[in-house]
Design a protein around this motif. Structure first.
Motif: not given
Ligand SMILES: Nc1ncnc2c1ncn2[C@@H]1O[C@H](COP(=O)(O)OP(=O)(O)OP(=O)(O)O)[C@@H](O)[C@H]1O
Ligand SMILES: [Mg+2]
Lengths: 287, 231
Positions: B11, B14, B16, B35-42, B83, B157, B189
């Motif tokens: 992004y 950064s 990711i 976990r949250n922020g692991a990069g799944k959506t990315t 999501q 999710e 999750q």
């Protein structure tokens, strides 16, 4: 009474002309997220091309039908060759580009037609006045009201009742998801941009006999159209319609009854509406 | 069917995703956990073409799709359930379903069938999308993706924030969809949900795949479960 009714008609006429401009401006804003500062130029270009068509063919009707075509082509070219490459950048870049284009169009028009004010004559079949309600009403103005309302109805049907309209609304709601489920958003943008421009060009021809045709008419109509979509809510067709009538009528009555304060009244109305509804009468918060 | 090899994503500045590789086979259900922020959506956004393509290759049915516009990727037969659900608030429920509907390779999904499966959506057909509850929006988003008649459906999710009963229902539908030959890539999750339906799992951590394997292997891997899935 007499004056009141005829001012009301003039207000409606002006409002519906504004609607032809504001509807495109608003839908384009909804899809692209930018105000197209060259939208007034499409109006002006349509008016001048209409002028030339009339001088070649002698027919207002040919002007009305033909003038929007080159305007739409110019708009499509602008969207494909220039704007499209800025979508991923800061919105300000796109606004600046359309601002720059509006100067280019002014120069083009002055180069092609000069700096004079021309008047487009109304069609011969609509030159007379009708008498009713104790007053005389120019046929041409009545025809604009009918035409404007018909366009508004057709546009409403197109946007609210057809699949293409649903695609446009989907793009306005959420461009990203629209792409993600397979809608060809770039094509949708080009089409909407060009159609909005065609409508503006057509408005230029229709308004020619009333507002005149001159370089500088672009700004003259863009500013009220902009106020209209701010009041009505960006991206909302209903908002553009209600806002146009409000501004058209308020401006006409303001000029007739208190000429010194008419602009002030319009801006005051805009401020009051925005304080009560920050996204305009029919607008929604950006998602 | 879908293969990511050493995919990086950014992004702006950064960094990711740091070289994600994963694969979804024909008729397979694959979960992507973390976990949250692991990069799944990315990862999903990279697949769908929403991000500037970075190093690495993404192939779908042996065609490289990196750099294609999202709508092109979608039209190759990929259904996407984002999501945020992405319901169009100014469209009616029915318009949401039909606005992009395609026949796909076999046209198995029709509006009629969707309404049989989700009677709730039929009841609300004329409502604007913005008037739906969270659960209804999620159903609508999934139903809309099914009406694209995809060969691969990608969900981010889908169980997030839904009541257990509705989650059950959605998982059953996905199993059904697979039985008809559609492959599924699901970000979750909810480990139990993932274990229930997926054949294989990938676990992401800080933009890298730190586990890949079957449900049995995942269940047996205490470290992964503890460190990366918080079980
Ligand atoms: N638009 C963005 N700009 C910059 N950084 C972002 C952006 N979106 C996400 N990130 C960062 O990228 C990382 C991965 O985010 P991502 O959304 O892929 O996580 P996730 O695994 O889907 O998490 P969650 O389970 O919460 O949805 C996070 O550190 C997040 O802060
Ligand atoms: Mg996520």
């Amino acid at each position: 009474m007499d004056l009141f009714v005829s001012q009301l008609l003039n207000g409606l006429v002006y409002g519906l002309l504004l609607f032809l401009l504001a509807s495109g401006l608003s839908l384009i804003f909804g899809l692209m997220g930018v105000v197209n500062l060259a939208h007034g130029s499409f109006f002006m270009l349509g008016a001048f091309i209409g002028l030339s068509v009339v001088s070649y063919t002698g027919s207002f009707w040919w002007a009305l039908v033909l003038a929007p075509i080159p305007v739409a082509i110019a708009a499509a070219a602008i969207e494909i060759l220039l704007l499209r490459h800025l979508y991923k950048r800061d919105k300000v870049d796109m606004v600046l580009l359309t601002f720059g284009l509006s100067f280019v169009f002014t120069d083009l028009v002055e180069w092609g037609w000069g700096k004079d004010t021309f008047s487009l004559s109304e069609p011969a079949s609509l030159e007379e006045s009708l008498e009713f309600l104790g007053g005389y009403f120019p046929q041409y103005r009545l025809a604009i009201v009918v035409f404007g309302l018909a366009v508004a109805l057709l546009l409403w049907l197109l946007i609210e009742k057809t699949r293409i309209g649903a695609m446009v609304r989907a793009g306005i709601d959420d461009t990203r998801t629209a792409m993600g489920i397979g809608l060809n958003v770039p094509l949708l943008l080009t089409t909407t941009f060009a159609s909005g421009a065609a409508l503006a060009g057509m408005a230029g021809v229709v308004a020619g006999p009333i507002l005149g045709v001159y370089s500088g008419v672009d700004v003259e109509v863009l500013i009220p159209a902009f106020i209209v979509i701010v009041i009505g809510g960006m991206g909302s067709l209903k908002g553009a319609f209600v806002g146009s009538l409000l501004i058209g009528i308020a401006d006409t009555f303001g000029k007739a009854y208190m000429p010194e304060a008419s602009m002030f009244l319009i801006y005051a109305a805009m401020i009051v509406i925005l304080l009560a509804r920050p996204h305009g009468l029919f607008g929604q918060a950006a998602s | 069917m879908l293969r990511l090899e050493n995919v990086h994503a950014y992004y702006g500045l950064s960094h990711i995703l740091h070289g994600v590789s994963l694969e979804v086979g024909d008729r397979e259900i694959v979960s992507l956990l973390g976990r949250n922020g692991a990069g799944k959506t990315t990862t999903l956004l990279a697949i769908m073409g929403f991000l500037e393509p970075g190093p690495g290759t993404i192939t779908y049915r042996d065609r490289r799709i990196g750099g294609l516009a999202p709508y092109r990727i979608s039209r190759m037969g990929v259904g996407f359930v984002p999501q945020e659900r992405g319901i169009f608030g100014n469209l009616t429920v029915e318009e949401n379903l039909t606005v992009a509907a395609r026949r796909g390779s076999n046209g198995a999904w029709t509006l009629k069938r969707i309404y049989e499966l989700f009677p709730r959506l039929r009841e609300r057909a004329a409502f604007r999308g913005s008037k739906l509850s969270g659960g209804e929006q999620q159903m609508l988003s999934i139903a809309r993706a099914l009406l694209l008649n995809p060969d691969l459906i990608i969900l981010d999710e889908p169980s997030e924030g839904l009541a257990p009963l509705i989650v059950q229902e959605i998982l059953d539908i996905l199993l059904n969809v697979r039985a008809e030959g559609v492959a599924v890539l699901i970000v979750e999750q909810n480990l139990r949900a993932a274990l229930r339906i997926a054949d294989r799992h990938y676990v992401l951590s800080k933009g890298k795949v730190c586990f890949s394997g079957t449900s049995e292997q995942l269940n047996a891997d205490e470290t992964i479960l503890k460190q990366h899935l918080g079980v």
